[in-house]
Design a protein around this motif. Structure first.
Motif, PDB file in Angstrom:
ATOM      1  N   SER A  19      -7.412 -26.719  -1.452  1.00  0.00           N
ATOM      2  CA  SER A  19      -7.180 -25.738  -2.518  1.00  0.00           C
ATOM      3  C   SER A  19      -6.468 -24.500  -1.989  1.00  0.00           C
ATOM      4  N   VAL A 123      -8.256 -25.912  -8.487  1.00  0.00           N
ATOM      5  CA  VAL A 123      -7.069 -26.738  -8.221  1.00  0.00           C
ATOM      6  C   VAL A 123      -7.376 -28.162  -8.681  1.00  0.00           C
ATOM      7  N   GLU A 127      -3.706 -32.507  -7.113  1.00  0.00           N
ATOM      8  CA  GLU A 127      -2.980 -31.495  -6.335  1.00  0.00           C
ATOM      9  C   GLU A 127      -3.643 -31.303  -4.965  1.00  0.00           C
ATOM     10  N   VAL A 179      -3.149 -22.924  -8.652  1.00  0.00           N
ATOM     11  CA  VAL A 179      -1.842 -23.583  -8.626  1.00  0.00           C
ATOM     12  C   VAL A 179      -0.762 -22.522  -8.759  1.00  0.00           C
TER      13      VAL A 179
END
Ligand code: AMP
Length: 204
Positions: A19, A123, A127, A179
């Motif tokens: 993250s 997150v 991802e 993000v």
């Protein structure tokens, strides 16, 4: 300079592996003038240095499992008792389950201290998996293999994510969209902390 406008800066940063919490944690800790304490880094340094602790935890870390709570919490208590953590700290990677949440609460309560904020880095799973794969290629960490990554993320979802509910009940969680570029996310964290009166370097 003091840690924050409220005089202390006791933070947790919580988010799945990948993250970006390690990078963001260092930046936040530096800004507030408090030590960043990352249990994963401490364990890895002990493994690399071949210490007694390192030998005890090596196989556990390589499997992506959790080191026993008693050992981990003792390590953290020893670190937080050092003088540089008197006004605050940023803990990264601890607590990781309910038992560790209770251990930390007992430690802080006994010292008349409390957390100021829990930074949640949000997150999506795909991802963080993509970022972990990139890191595996770049750093060659032994716990960044496909199988171990899956185990670590499963433990995060099963044991670590639920601790956020406990802190949410206490009104401590600052949820940040993780993000974006590094700078964007850092900015969001500082803004989120500022809404709670936590401003880096402000006079007490
Ligand atoms: P990290 O760098 O935070 O992903 O930590 C690397 C590894 O260290 C983890 O996969 C665990 O094996 C161990 N570890 C780090 N922090 C903790 C913790 N709070 N409790 C138990 N094990 C931990």
């Amino acid at each position: 300079m003091t840690a924050s406008a409220t005089g202390s800066a006791r933070f947790l940063i919580v988010g799945p592996q990948g993250s970006g919490k390690g990078t963001q944690g260092v930046l936040v800790a530096e800004a507030f003038g408090v030590p960043q304490v990352a249990t994963g880094d401490i364990f890895r340094a002990n493994v690399a240095g071949g210490t007694e602790l390192g030998k005890r935890v090596q196989a556990i870390i390589e499997a992506g499992d959790l080191v026993p709570d008693a050992l981990t919490s003792e390590l953290v208590r020893d670190r937080l008792e050092q003088a540089d953590a008197a006004q605050g700290f940023l803990l990264d990677g601890y607590p990781r389950n309910r038992g560790q949440v209770d251990d930390l609460a007992a430690f802080l309560t006994a010292r008349g201290e409390a957390l100021d904020a829990v930074i949640e880095l949000d997150v999506p799973r795909r991802e963080s998996i993509a970022r972990l794969h990139d890191r595996a290629v770049q750093q060659g960490r032994t716990d960044d293999t496909e199988e171990v990554i899956a185990n670590r993320l499963a433990i995060y979802e099963r044991e670590t994510a639920p601790i956020l509910d406990v802190y949410r009940e206490h009104g401590l969680v600052v949820k940040i969209d993780g993000v974006g570029t590094l700078d964007e996310v850092t900015q969001r964290i500082f803004e989120g902390l500022a809404t709670r009166g936590l401003v880096a370097g402000a006079a007490a």
